[in-house]
Design a protein around this motif. Structure first.
Motif, mmCIF file in Angstrom:
data_model
loop_
_atom_site.group_PDB
_atom_site.id
_atom_site.type_symbol
_atom_site.label_atom_id
_atom_site.label_comp_id
_atom_site.label_asym_id
_atom_site.label_seq_id
_atom_site.Cartn_x
_atom_site.Cartn_y
_atom_site.Cartn_z
ATOM 1 N N MET A 84 0.847 -1.199 0.000
ATOM 2 C CA MET A 84 0.000 0.000 0.000
ATOM 3 C C MET A 84 0.883 1.251 0.000
ATOM 4 O O MET A 84 1.944 1.271 0.597
ATOM 5 N N SER A 85 0.383 2.293 -0.650
ATOM 6 C CA SER A 85 1.096 3.566 -0.556
ATOM 7 C C SER A 85 0.090 4.708 -0.533
ATOM 8 O O SER A 85 -1.051 4.558 -0.994
ATOM 9 N N THR A 86 0.514 5.816 0.021
ATOM 10 C CA THR A 86 -0.338 6.994 0.141
ATOM 11 C C THR A 86 0.236 8.086 -0.748
ATOM 12 O O THR A 86 1.450 8.296 -0.762
ATOM 13 N N THR A 87 -0.663 8.789 -1.471
ATOM 14 C CA THR A 87 -0.207 9.882 -2.329
ATOM 15 C C THR A 87 -0.422 11.203 -1.602
ATOM 16 O O THR A 87 -1.541 11.515 -1.180
ATOM 17 N N VAL A 88 0.651 11.960 -1.458
ATOM 18 C CA VAL A 88 0.593 13.257 -0.776
ATOM 19 C C VAL A 88 0.975 14.340 -1.773
ATOM 20 O O VAL A 88 2.060 14.294 -2.358
ATOM 21 N N THR A 89 0.082 15.303 -1.953
ATOM 22 C CA THR A 89 0.402 16.467 -2.785
ATOM 23 C C THR A 89 0.788 17.617 -1.870
ATOM 24 O O THR A 89 0.083 17.912 -0.900
ATOM 25 N N LEU A 90 1.902 18.254 -2.203
ATOM 26 C CA LEU A 90 2.361 19.398 -1.415
ATOM 27 C C LEU A 90 2.446 20.607 -2.327
ATOM 28 O O LEU A 90 3.191 20.582 -3.314
ATOM 29 N N THR A 91 1.685 21.640 -2.013
ATOM 30 C CA THR A 91 1.836 22.886 -2.776
ATOM 31 C C THR A 91 2.860 23.770 -2.049
ATOM 32 O O THR A 91 3.045 23.650 -0.844
ATOM 33 N N GLY A 92 3.517 24.627 -2.801
ATOM 34 C CA GLY A 92 4.585 25.429 -2.188
ATOM 35 C C GLY A 92 5.783 24.567 -1.861
ATOM 36 O O GLY A 92 6.545 24.857 -0.937
ATOM 37 N N ALA A 93 5.951 23.500 -2.643
ATOM 38 C CA ALA A 93 7.006 22.514 -2.341
ATOM 39 C C ALA A 93 8.404 23.102 -2.495
ATOM 40 O O ALA A 93 9.361 22.569 -1.937
ATOM 41 N N GLY A 94 8.528 24.196 -3.231
ATOM 42 C CA GLY A 94 9.836 24.823 -3.383
ATOM 43 C C GLY A 94 10.119 25.865 -2.308
ATOM 44 O O GLY A 94 11.175 26.491 -2.309
ATOM 45 N N GLY A 95 9.193 26.056 -1.402
ATOM 46 C CA GLY A 95 9.352 27.071 -0.355
ATOM 47 C C GLY A 95 10.000 26.501 0.896
ATOM 48 O O GLY A 95 10.426 25.344 0.934
ATOM 49 N N GLN A 96 10.052 27.339 1.911
ATOM 50 C CA GLN A 96 10.787 26.965 3.139
ATOM 51 C C GLN A 96 10.115 25.822 3.891
ATOM 52 O O GLN A 96 10.770 24.853 4.265
ATOM 53 N N ILE A 97 8.806 25.963 4.144
ATOM 54 C CA ILE A 97 8.119 24.910 4.911
ATOM 55 C C ILE A 97 8.101 23.619 4.087
ATOM 56 O O ILE A 97 8.279 22.524 4.618
ATOM 57 N N GLY A 98 7.911 23.775 2.770
ATOM 58 C CA GLY A 98 7.951 22.607 1.890
ATOM 59 C C GLY A 98 9.252 21.840 2.057
ATOM 60 O O GLY A 98 9.260 20.612 2.203
ATOM 61 N N TYR A 99 10.358 22.574 2.082
ATOM 62 C CA TYR A 99 11.673 21.923 2.197
ATOM 63 C C TYR A 99 11.810 21.199 3.542
ATOM 64 O O TYR A 99 12.440 20.148 3.628
ATOM 65 N N ALA A 100 11.213 21.784 4.572
ATOM 66 C CA ALA A 100 11.296 21.148 5.894
ATOM 67 C C ALA A 100 10.359 19.946 5.993
ATOM 68 O O ALA A 100 10.599 19.023 6.774
ATOM 69 N N LEU A 101 9.278 19.953 5.212
ATOM 70 C CA LEU A 101 8.298 18.861 5.277
ATOM 71 C C LEU A 101 8.738 17.626 4.500
ATOM 72 O O LEU A 101 8.552 16.495 4.958
ATOM 73 N N LEU A 102 9.275 17.871 3.289
ATOM 74 C CA LEU A 102 9.456 16.780 2.337
ATOM 75 C C LEU A 102 10.286 15.634 2.896
ATOM 76 O O LEU A 102 9.925 14.458 2.752
ATOM 77 N N PHE A 103 11.390 15.980 3.543
ATOM 78 C CA PHE A 103 12.322 14.927 3.954
ATOM 79 C C PHE A 103 11.772 14.143 5.147
ATOM 80 O O PHE A 103 12.035 12.959 5.284
ATOM 81 N N ARG A 104 10.985 14.805 5.965
ATOM 82 C CA ARG A 104 10.372 14.083 7.092
ATOM 83 C C ARG A 104 9.255 13.171 6.597
ATOM 84 O O ARG A 104 9.074 12.075 7.109
#
Ligand code: NAX
Length: 330
Positions: A1-21
């Motif tokens: 199973m896998s979950t699809t997560v869409t992140l808007t603002g992925a090139g921004g600061q919070i995006g950068y902090a979220l993606l790797f976690r």
């Protein structure tokens, strides 16, 4: 199973902090694989593509796929979770109406794209400010997706309030429970400790021993410290809250998905008239998450002092709603 997560603002600061976690399993645990869809505007695509290269270099075992796009139809395709972080910040000379209109032109189309492309059970978390009203706009535009599947982040405010309460009582933050944020994610928010406990003991009793006049401490110290914490971070760090905002976003989505049990938390969710908050507003309440849905915790009976503060923040939400209605955004 896998979950699809869409992140808007992925090139921004919070995006950068979220993606790797997220890629490391901090959202859904070590068993659930994740597919990431990074949605940006053309100006942010390079930063999002760079983050995608770094995600590849992280060799995360749980990360199945990363897609970078500036097309909302592609970005939200099959999304189980949409984290709407990208927003238009207030620029110099911008009035509130301009800010609401600028964000309406982001969150309206994104709501429509979610309705047309996301997975049937999609859950949408709005972080980009003004978060409550952006969530209202997106939900109104997302024909066929129940408004209960939209929520806005007030968990950062709650985490800040828990931490401040713990510090005031010289207690470990893990022992502080039941702090509620009411209303808008703005300076009018009301952080409420009336039902909070510290190691199972009412926080109000513990506070009375420490600070004496609890109401004076709440009004003069605690509430302004929590409500203005974002400004304090900017002043000290020279830049807005990023890692703590990403951390709170993960807390919010994890709770929504995996459930809270009996533990209460805070989230801005659609009102059905609870606590006198006008139906349809997206306001922060005490909530639990049960079977993947937020439930407002009822029966707290705010004191007249608390009621006044809740009403003040809700009045601001009403003003914002009326402004976006007048602009034809909802
Ligand atoms: P950044 O300016 O670093 O990043 C925002 C990113 O969003 C940029 O890369 C930009 O290109 C992108 N973007 C803009 N419009 C877009 C669109 N239509 N589609 C896709 N992407 C788009 O800001 P950051 O520090 O990451 O903050 C993001 C948002 O979070 C801001 O609105 C900020 O005010 C809000 N916050 C909300 C918090 C909350 O508790 N609800 C706390 C933290 C933060 O202040």
């Amino acid at each position: 199973m896998s979950t699809t997560v869409t992140l808007t603002g992925a090139g921004g600061q919070i995006g950068y902090a979220l993606l790797f976690r997220i890629a490391a399993g901090d959202l859904f645990g070590p068993e659930e694989r994740v597919r990431l869809r990074l949605l940006e505007i053309p100006a942010g695509i390079g930063a999002a593509e760079g983050a995608a290269l770094e995600l590849q270099d992280g060799a995360f075992g749980l990360l199945e796929h990363v897609e970078v796009t500036d097309d909302p139809a592609v970005g939200f395709d099959g999304a189980d979770h949409a984290l709407l972080v990208g927003a238009r910040p207030r620029g110099p000379g911008m009035e509130r109406g301009d800010l609401l209109a600028a964000n309406g032109s982001i969150f309206g189309p994104q709501g429509r794209a979610i309705a047309a492309n996301a997975a049937p059970g999609v859950r949408v978390t709005v972080v980009g400010n003004p978060a409550n009203t952006n969530a209202l706009i997106a939900a109104a535009a997302a024909d066929g997706v129940p408004a209960t599947r939209f929520s806005a982040l007030t968990r950062l405010d709650e985490n800040r309030a828990r931490a401040q309460l713990a510090a005031a009582l010289d207690a470990p933050v893990a022992e502080v429970d039941g702090v509620t944020i009411w209303g808008n994610h703005s300076a009018t928010q009301f952080p409420d400790v009336a039902h909070a406990t510290v190691a199972g003991r009412p926080a109000l009793d513990a506070l009375a021993e420490r600070v004496g006049d609890v109401t004076a401490w709440l009004d003069g110290s605690f509430i302004p410290r929590v409500a203005k914490r974002g400004a304090e971070i900017i002043q000290v760090r020279g830049s807005s809250s990023v890692a703590s905002a990403a951390n709170a976003t993960l807390d919010h989505v994890r709770d929504w998905t995996l459930g809270t049990g009996e533990r209460r938390t805070s989230a801005a969710v659609v009102s059905h008239g609870e606590y006198g908050v006008p139906a349809g507003l997206i306001s922060s309440f005490p909530v639990r998450a049960v079977d993947g849905a937020w439930q407002i915790v009822e029966g707290q009976e705010p004191s007249p002092w608390a009621r006044e503060r809740i009403d003040r923040s809700v009045a601001e939400l009403v003003e914002e709603r009326d402004a976006v209605r007048a602009l034809g955004l909802i």
